[in-house]
Write a protein that holds these residues in place. Structure first.
Motif, PDB file in Angstrom:
ATOM      1  N   ALA A  97       7.908   6.743  33.545  1.00 17.11           N
ATOM      2  CA  ALA A  97       6.542   6.608  34.062  1.00 17.11           C
ATOM      3  C   ALA A  97       5.986   5.208  33.820  1.00 17.11           C
ATOM      4  CB  ALA A  97       5.614   7.674  33.499  1.00 17.11           C
ATOM      5  N   LYS A  98       4.968   4.866  34.598  1.00 15.27           N
ATOM      6  CA  LYS A  98       4.540   3.473  34.768  1.00 15.27           C
ATOM      7  C   LYS A  98       4.169   2.748  33.473  1.00 15.27           C
ATOM      8  CE  LYS A  98       0.554   2.269  36.784  1.00 15.27           C
ATOM      9  NZ  LYS A  98      -0.441   2.006  37.856  1.00 15.27           N
ATOM     10  N   LYS A  99       3.246   3.300  32.698  1.00 14.16           N
ATOM     11  CA  LYS A  99       2.796   2.584  31.507  1.00 14.16           C
ATOM     12  C   LYS A  99       3.906   2.419  30.489  1.00 14.16           C
ATOM     13  CE  LYS A  99      -2.100   3.724  31.977  1.00 14.16           C
ATOM     14  NZ  LYS A  99      -3.284   4.391  31.381  1.00 14.16           N
ATOM     15  N   ALA A 100       4.739   3.455  30.358  1.00 20.61           N
ATOM     16  CA  ALA A 100       5.875   3.364  29.439  1.00 20.61           C
ATOM     17  C   ALA A 100       6.869   2.309  29.910  1.00 20.61           C
ATOM     18  CB  ALA A 100       6.559   4.723  29.304  1.00 20.61           C
ATOM     19  N   THR A 121       6.883   9.466  40.220  1.00 18.92           N
ATOM     20  CA  THR A 121       5.917   9.953  41.203  1.00 18.92           C
ATOM     21  C   THR A 121       5.932   9.032  42.411  1.00 18.92           C
ATOM     22  OG1 THR A 121       3.637  10.701  41.519  1.00 18.92           O
ATOM     23  CG2 THR A 121       3.953   8.658  40.277  1.00 18.92           C
ATOM     24  N   SER A 122       5.109   9.345  43.388  1.00 20.80           N
ATOM     25  CA  SER A 122       5.066   8.520  44.587  1.00 20.80           C
ATOM     26  C   SER A 122       4.528   7.132  44.251  1.00 20.80           C
ATOM     27  CB  SER A 122       4.166   9.167  45.641  1.00 20.80           C
ATOM     28  OG  SER A 122       4.005   8.303  46.742  1.00 20.80           O
ATOM     29  N   PRO A 123       5.247   6.060  44.604  1.00 22.71           N
ATOM     30  CA  PRO A 123       4.747   4.701  44.327  1.00 22.71           C
ATOM     31  C   PRO A 123       3.416   4.425  45.033  1.00 22.71           C
ATOM     32  CG  PRO A 123       7.081   4.646  44.857  1.00 22.71           C
ATOM     33  CD  PRO A 123       6.603   6.036  45.184  1.00 22.71           C
ATOM     34  N   VAL A 124       3.257   4.956  46.259  1.00 25.07           N
ATOM     35  CA  VAL A 124       2.009   4.752  46.993  1.00 25.07           C
ATOM     36  C   VAL A 124       0.902   5.515  46.274  1.00 25.07           C
ATOM     37  CG1 VAL A 124       0.795   5.097  49.168  1.00 25.07           C
ATOM     38  CG2 VAL A 124       3.223   4.466  49.181  1.00 25.07           C
ATOM     39  N   GLY A 125      -0.126   4.769  45.876  1.00 27.77           N
ATOM     40  CA  GLY A 125      -1.230   5.374  45.150  1.00 27.77           C
ATOM     41  C   GLY A 125      -1.080   5.309  43.641  1.00 27.77           C
ATOM     42  N   GLN A 149      13.591   9.206  42.190  1.00 30.62           N
ATOM     43  CA  GLN A 149      13.829  10.598  42.555  1.00 30.62           C
ATOM     44  C   GLN A 149      14.142  10.771  44.031  1.00 30.62           C
ATOM     45  OE1 GLN A 149       9.979  11.824  40.833  1.00 30.62           O
ATOM     46  NE2 GLN A 149      11.152  13.237  39.589  1.00 30.62           N
ATOM     47  N   THR A 150      13.697   9.806  44.844  1.00 31.67           N
ATOM     48  CA  THR A 150      13.950   9.869  46.285  1.00 31.67           C
ATOM     49  C   THR A 150      14.244   8.476  46.819  1.00 31.67           C
ATOM     50  OG1 THR A 150      11.668   9.472  47.014  1.00 31.67           O
ATOM     51  CG2 THR A 150      12.251  11.757  46.456  1.00 31.67           C
ATOM     52  N   GLY A 151      14.917   8.433  47.956  1.00 30.22           N
ATOM     53  CA  GLY A 151      15.176   7.153  48.603  1.00 30.22           C
ATOM     54  C   GLY A 151      13.898   6.496  49.066  1.00 30.22           C
ATOM     55  N   GLY A 275       6.607  13.557  43.316  1.00 28.69           N
ATOM     56  CA  GLY A 275       7.866  12.860  43.126  1.00 28.69           C
ATOM     57  C   GLY A 275       8.959  13.781  43.637  1.00 28.69           C
ATOM     58  N   MET A 276       9.731  14.345  42.720  1.00 30.17           N
ATOM     59  CA  MET A 276      10.686  15.388  43.058  1.00 30.17           C
ATOM     60  C   MET A 276      10.173  16.662  42.391  1.00 30.17           C
ATOM     61  SD  MET A 276      13.432  16.486  44.517  1.00 30.17           S
ATOM     62  CE  MET A 276      14.045  14.928  45.177  1.00 30.17           C
ATOM     63  N   PRO A 277       9.551  17.560  43.152  1.00 31.55           N
ATOM     64  CA  PRO A 277       8.826  18.683  42.547  1.00 31.55           C
ATOM     65  C   PRO A 277       9.733  19.694  41.846  1.00 31.55           C
ATOM     66  CG  PRO A 277       8.768  18.819  44.942  1.00 31.55           C
ATOM     67  CD  PRO A 277       9.407  17.523  44.611  1.00 31.55           C
ATOM     68  N   ASN A 278       9.639  19.730  40.515  1.00 33.91           N
ATOM     69  CA  ASN A 278      10.454  20.655  39.731  1.00 33.91           C
ATOM     70  C   ASN A 278      10.205  22.107  40.124  1.00 33.91           C
ATOM     71  OD1 ASN A 278      11.697  18.706  37.974  1.00 33.91           O
ATOM     72  ND2 ASN A 278       9.745  18.499  36.938  1.00 33.91           N
ATOM     73  N   ALA A 279       8.933  22.463  40.301  1.00 32.10           N
ATOM     74  CA  ALA A 279       8.596  23.856  40.604  1.00 32.10           C
ATOM     75  C   ALA A 279       9.229  24.312  41.910  1.00 32.10           C
ATOM     76  CB  ALA A 279       7.085  24.022  40.661  1.00 32.10           C
ATOM     77  N   LEU A 280       9.279  23.430  42.890  1.00 34.24           N
ATOM     78  CA  LEU A 280       9.913  23.763  44.173  1.00 34.24           C
ATOM     79  C   LEU A 280      11.412  23.972  43.978  1.00 34.24           C
ATOM     80  CD1 LEU A 280       9.860  24.103  47.251  1.00 34.24           C
ATOM     81  CD2 LEU A 280      10.069  21.603  47.445  1.00 34.24           C
ATOM     82  N   MET A 281      12.043  23.097  43.234  1.00 35.18           N
ATOM     83  CA  MET A 281      13.475  23.227  42.974  1.00 35.18           C
ATOM     84  C   MET A 281      13.784  24.540  42.255  1.00 35.18           C
ATOM     85  SD  MET A 281      14.428  19.325  41.812  1.00 35.18           S
ATOM     86  CE  MET A 281      16.193  19.638  41.761  1.00 35.18           C
ATOM     87  N   GLU A 282      12.949  24.890  41.290  1.00 32.09           N
ATOM     88  CA  GLU A 282      13.159  26.119  40.524  1.00 32.09           C
ATOM     89  C   GLU A 282      12.976  27.352  41.401  1.00 32.09           C
ATOM     90  OE1 GLU A 282      11.721  24.025  36.353  1.00 32.09           O
ATOM     91  OE2 GLU A 282      10.323  25.243  37.507  1.00 32.09           O
ATOM     92  N   ALA A 283      11.970  27.320  42.280  1.00 32.72           N
ATOM     93  CA  ALA A 283      11.768  28.436  43.198  1.00 32.72           C
ATOM     94  C   ALA A 283      12.964  28.594  44.134  1.00 32.72           C
ATOM     95  CB  ALA A 283      10.481  28.216  44.004  1.00 32.72           C
ATOM     96  N   MET A 284      13.503  27.483  44.604  1.00 29.24           N
ATOM     97  CA  MET A 284      14.680  27.528  45.475  1.00 29.24           C
ATOM     98  C   MET A 284      15.884  28.099  44.720  1.00 29.24           C
ATOM     99  SD  MET A 284      14.195  23.868  47.483  1.00 29.24           S
ATOM    100  CE  MET A 284      15.628  24.065  48.564  1.00 29.24           C
ATOM    101  N   ALA A 285      16.049  27.691  43.477  1.00 32.84           N
ATOM    102  CA  ALA A 285      17.168  28.191  42.672  1.00 32.84           C
ATOM    103  C   ALA A 285      17.074  29.701  42.455  1.00 32.84           C
ATOM    104  CB  ALA A 285      17.210  27.470  41.329  1.00 32.84           C
ATOM    105  N   LEU A 286      15.850  30.228  42.436  1.00 32.53           N
ATOM    106  CA  LEU A 286      15.657  31.674  42.305  1.00 32.53           C
ATOM    107  C   LEU A 286      15.921  32.413  43.616  1.00 32.53           C
ATOM    108  CD1 LEU A 286      12.387  31.809  40.163  1.00 32.53           C
ATOM    109  CD2 LEU A 286      14.700  32.376  39.397  1.00 32.53           C
ATOM    110  N   GLY A 287      16.074  31.678  44.710  1.00 36.29           N
ATOM    111  CA  GLY A 287      16.294  32.302  46.004  1.00 36.29           C
ATOM    112  C   GLY A 287      15.027  32.720  46.712  1.00 36.29           C
TER     113      GLY A 287
END
Length: 370
Positions: A97-100, A121-125, A149-151, A275-287
């Motif tokens: 993250a940015k400050k670190a 996270t998203s660089p824009v903003g 996390q993304t191209g 950024g790369m949403p963890n919650a979305l990935m986890e929901a997908m992994a659950l089917g």
């Protein structure tokens, strides 16, 4: 394979307070430790609701002992981190993250310790403020490497940095992997994410009001703590105004979410920025059948092929979101096929698989810089 000579990795971030970047650091720290590395996590403060420190991982405090002015605080933090780097002598610093990132690049100057930065996270903003336009060209050229996390996020930064950078998605927690395939779903629509402006739960509420008109027996549960930015109060006001207290529930922060959401009919990500949403990935992994906004910096679009393993909708479009949810409710067989396809994310985004990608990148970076 274990390293012949143990390397030391130091992660630097603000705290281990529950959040996406903090979760990834804890997973990676545990994996590096299990695979023969010495691991240190240097944090600025201790949060009120933190992830548990992985076994064998050392944590040090490099934050303020007393508050001062803005410049004093920054210089004190940099000096404390620099002192820790000289004492610990890690082979590499990975700053999240940015400050670190700014602190690590400044504190490591002249130490010979390479720094890999990780944008979360998203660089824009987030990385385009006036100060960033000065600090990024000045400091980022000193980075030994970078992980995005993304191209789309990677493309925002200077070309020289992109040449030595990698795109690595987040690891999925073990609790979400290998759970039984469910054949019956309950009449719930769910979201997981703290109540925060950029998560745009207001759009989710607006879409749910539309869904409720057609399917009044479905409820919405939003799992996530209060960010303190006023979002929770605004959502509560909207729910009250629409008399939706009987079918929309703000659940707060809870444990074992995999058990709470796995039977839901639809999972929805409503963010206008991620950024790369963890919650979305986890929901997908659950089917779970998923609906997600096609938000910058491209995480959902990298994960979802719309119509195959989920549905992408435009940001801030309550009608499109409601239509997608209704489509999945009205076409349960298609929804289950999408959920089954979404589950394949587990084949390449488990903790061990993502750690292996990180380890190879770290080792490649160290070979290039030493």
């Amino acid at each position: 394979e274990r390293l012949q000579t143990m390397r030391k990795v130091l992660f630097h971030l603000n705290s281990l307070e529950k959040g996406g970047a903090e979760r990834v650091v804890c997973i990676l720290a545990g994996q590096f430790c299990q695979n023969g590395y010495e691991v240190v996590i240097a944090t600025e403060w201790t949060g009120t609701d933190e992830y548990t420190l992985p076994d064998g991982v050392k944590r040090i405090h490099v934050g303020l002992m007393k508050e001062g002015g803005r410049i004093y605080n920054y210089l004190y933090r940099v000096r404390a981190l620099r002192k820790a780097l000289k004492k610990e002598r890690p082979d590499v610093v990975i700053a999240f993250a940015k400050k670190a990132i700014y602190r690590a690049l400044t504190a490591s100057a002249g130490t010979g310790i390479p720094v890999i930065l990780s944008v979360r996270t998203s660089p824009v903003g987030n990385y385009d403020h006036p100060a960033d336009r000065i600090l990024i060209p000045l400091l980022y050229r000193r980075a030994a490497g970078a992980v995005f996390q993304t191209g789309q996020a990677k493309s925002f930064f200077p070309a020289k940095l992109r040449e030595r950078a990698a795109v690595i998605i987040n690891p999925i927690q073990k609790a979400y992997l290998g759970r039984p395939v469910l054949h019956e779903r309950i009449k719930e629509i769910v979201q997981v994410g703290r109540l925060d402006q950029f998560k745009d739960q207001q759009i989710l509420l607006e879409s749910m009001y539309r869904v409720h008109e057609k399917y009044p027996d479905y409820i919405l549960r939003i799992y996530g703590g209060d960010s303190g930015d006023g979002t929770k109060e605004a959502l509560e006001e909207s729910i009250a105004m629409h008399k939706a207290q009987e079918y929309i529930f703000l659940m707060g922060s809870m444990q074992r979410l995999e058990e709470r959401i796995e039977k839901a009919s639809v999972f929805v990500l409503s963010s206008y920025l991620e950024g790369m949403p963890n919650a979305l990935m986890e929901a997908m992994a659950l089917g779970l059948p998923v609906v997600a906004t096609d938000c910058p910096c491209g995480g959902p679009a990298d994960l979802i092929k719309s119509g195959e393993n989920g549905i992408l909708v435009p940001v801030k479009d309550a009608k499109a979101m409601a239509d997608a949810i209704i489509y999945l409710l009205e076409n349960p067989e298609t929804a289950e096929q999408m959920g089954k396809a979404a589950r394949k994310i587990a084949d390449y985004a488990g903790e061990t698989e993502i750690f292996a990608v990180w380890r190879d990148y770290v080792e490649k970076t160290l070979e290039r810089t030493t």
